[in-house]
Enzyme design. Structure first.
Site, short mmCIF file in Angstrom:
data_model
loop_
_atom_site.label_atom_id
_atom_site.label_comp_id
_atom_site.label_asym_id
_atom_site.label_seq_id
_atom_site.Cartn_x
_atom_site.Cartn_y
_atom_site.Cartn_z
N ASP A 196 0.84 -1.19 0.00
CA ASP A 196 0.00 0.00 0.00
C ASP A 196 0.88 1.25 0.00
O ASP A 196 1.59 1.51 0.97
CB ASP A 196 -0.89 -0.01 1.25
CG ASP A 196 -2.17 0.78 1.07
OD1 ASP A 196 -2.20 1.65 0.19
OD2 ASP A 196 -3.14 0.53 1.81
N ASP A 197 0.85 2.00 -1.09
CA ASP A 197 1.61 3.26 -1.20
C ASP A 197 3.12 3.06 -1.07
O ASP A 197 3.82 3.98 -0.65
CB ASP A 197 1.15 4.26 -0.13
CG ASP A 197 -0.26 4.79 -0.39
OD1 ASP A 197 -0.84 4.43 -1.42
OD2 ASP A 197 -0.76 5.56 0.43
N CYS A 199 -6.00 4.20 -4.15
CA CYS A 199 -6.06 2.79 -3.74
C CYS A 199 -7.15 2.00 -4.45
O CYS A 199 -6.87 1.00 -5.12
CB CYS A 199 -6.27 2.69 -2.23
SG CYS A 199 -4.92 3.36 -1.24
N HIS A 204 -10.73 -2.83 0.20
CA HIS A 204 -10.95 -1.47 -0.32
C HIS A 204 -11.77 -1.42 -1.60
O HIS A 204 -11.66 -0.47 -2.39
CB HIS A 204 -9.63 -0.74 -0.51
CG HIS A 204 -9.70 0.69 -0.07
ND1 HIS A 204 -8.81 1.65 -0.49
CD2 HIS A 204 -10.56 1.32 0.78
CE1 HIS A 204 -9.11 2.81 0.06
NE2 HIS A 204 -10.17 2.63 0.84
N ASP A 225 0.18 -0.82 -4.93
CA ASP A 225 -1.08 -0.47 -5.60
C ASP A 225 -0.97 0.77 -6.47
O ASP A 225 -1.49 0.81 -7.57
CB ASP A 225 -2.22 -0.33 -4.58
CG ASP A 225 -1.94 0.68 -3.48
OD1 ASP A 225 -0.84 1.25 -3.45
OD2 ASP A 225 -2.85 0.90 -2.65
N ASN A 226 -0.29 1.79 -6.00
CA ASN A 226 -0.24 3.03 -6.79
C ASN A 226 0.99 3.88 -6.54
O ASN A 226 0.97 5.08 -6.72
CB ASN A 226 -1.50 3.87 -6.57
CG ASN A 226 -1.92 3.97 -5.12
OD1 ASN A 226 -3.00 3.52 -4.73
ND2 ASN A 226 -1.08 4.54 -4.30
#
Length: 320
Positions: free
Chosen positions: A29-30, A69, A132, A279-280
């Site tokens: 995540d991130d 996300c 999410h 994810d991003n």
């Protein structure tokens, strides 16, 4: 570079079509590519991921579908653009592009997720960590291709501690196992939390059970320790030269090492495709950039023994 407009899943399916492989997809995540030693981070605090990269395949031109996300995760699991799978935004606050605690929508039933295809093919499937893609039960992972779930429909925001905005729930399959900050503590002052260790143990238990049952398995491992508010367990706190964020990265790297070592110990490493990505890409508080993706496996079911130990230079867009 040649542009291959296929989903990452279709690409992988073509590679491993000779025999159903086990699959482990680790989605951070991130986390940014600059967090890893293999991409030049001077701290060199990710030995397990660096080793995975050295033994596997790097995809340095992999692109996320969205810098947020929910839409990036929806695109990854469906292979479709956010504007086609329902996770898109037409406003400055991205109201429609992600699933906060008070939203009533989620991933549409009409969307076919990759784990749904694996479910039909006889795989045991489990998600561990952050989903999410919808808060309400009809949008939960068990409705979209997963046998099991331990984690939350959202990130670990809070604590809220009021009747109008309760702390975000954590689920064990279809039942709520508790809530962040109450049943699953996160110390906002120190950053201490045992969540990543719980997620590691859940992965270990699932792999043991699946291998024992003799069925192919798909593990979707999605811890969120590198998403603000950051956290790490006591063993990893204050061990990184990069502060609490680095502590979280070090613990996640440790978890990757535990999972990879277990696959080897159980004799299924050569039958397992392992994917690691974010994810991003890196968040501003991480001060890192870009999205990571790497693969690791040995395909002993090919017509010849193939060890991917190269950098994959083609541009892959994981959507349609």
């Amino acid at each position: 570079m040649k542009c291959i407009e296929v989903t990452i899943w279709l690409f992988l399916a073509a590679v491993v079509s000779a025999k159903p492989p086990n699959m482990v997809f680790m989605l951070m995540d991130d986390m940014g590519w600059g967090d890893l030693g293999v991409y030049g981070n001077a701290a060199k605090e990710t030995p397990n991921l660096d080793k995975m990269a050295a033994e596997g395949m790097l995809l340095p031109s992999f692109y996320s579908a969205n810098p947020l996300c929910s839409p990036s995760r929806a695109a990854m699991l469906t292979g479709r653009l956010p504007i086609r799978n329902g996770f898109y935004s037409t406003n400055a606050h991205a109201r429609n592009a992600y699933t906060p605690q008070n939203i009533v929508g989620g991933i549409p039933d009409s969307e076919i997720l990759f784990p749904e295809l694996l479910l039909q093919a006889g795989y045991a499937t489990k998600i561990i960590g952050k989903w999410h893609l919808g808060q309400q039960p009809q949008y939960h992972p068990l409705k979209h291709g997963f046998h099991e779930w331990f984690g939350s429909p959202n990130c670990h925001f809070g604590p809220y501690n009021d009747v109008t905005t309760p702390n975000i729930p954590v689920y064990r399959n279809a039942s709520m196992a508790g809530r962040y900050y109450t049943d699953f503590p996160i110390n906002r002052s120190t950053g201490e939390s045992n969540l990543t260790q719980l997620y590691i143990q859940e992965a270990v238990d699932f792999i043991h059970k699946s291998v024992g049952a003799g069925s192919p398995f798909f593990l979707y491992w999605t811890p969120d320790a590198t998403h603000d508010p950051l956290y790490a367990s006591k063993t990893f706190l204050r061990t990184s030269s990069r502060g609490l964020y680095g502590d979280a990265v070090r613990e996640l790297d440790y978890g990757v090492g535990v999972i990879l070592k277990l696959l080897t110990q159980l004799g299924v490493a050569s039958d397992t495709l392992v994917i690691f990505s974010s994810d991003n890409g890196g968040a501003t508080y991480a001060k890192e950039m870009g999205i990571i993706i790497m693969l690791r496996t040995v395909y002993k079911w090919c017509s010849c023994q193939c060890v991917f130990n190269v950098t994959f230079l083609a541009l892959i867009i994981g959507l349609q």
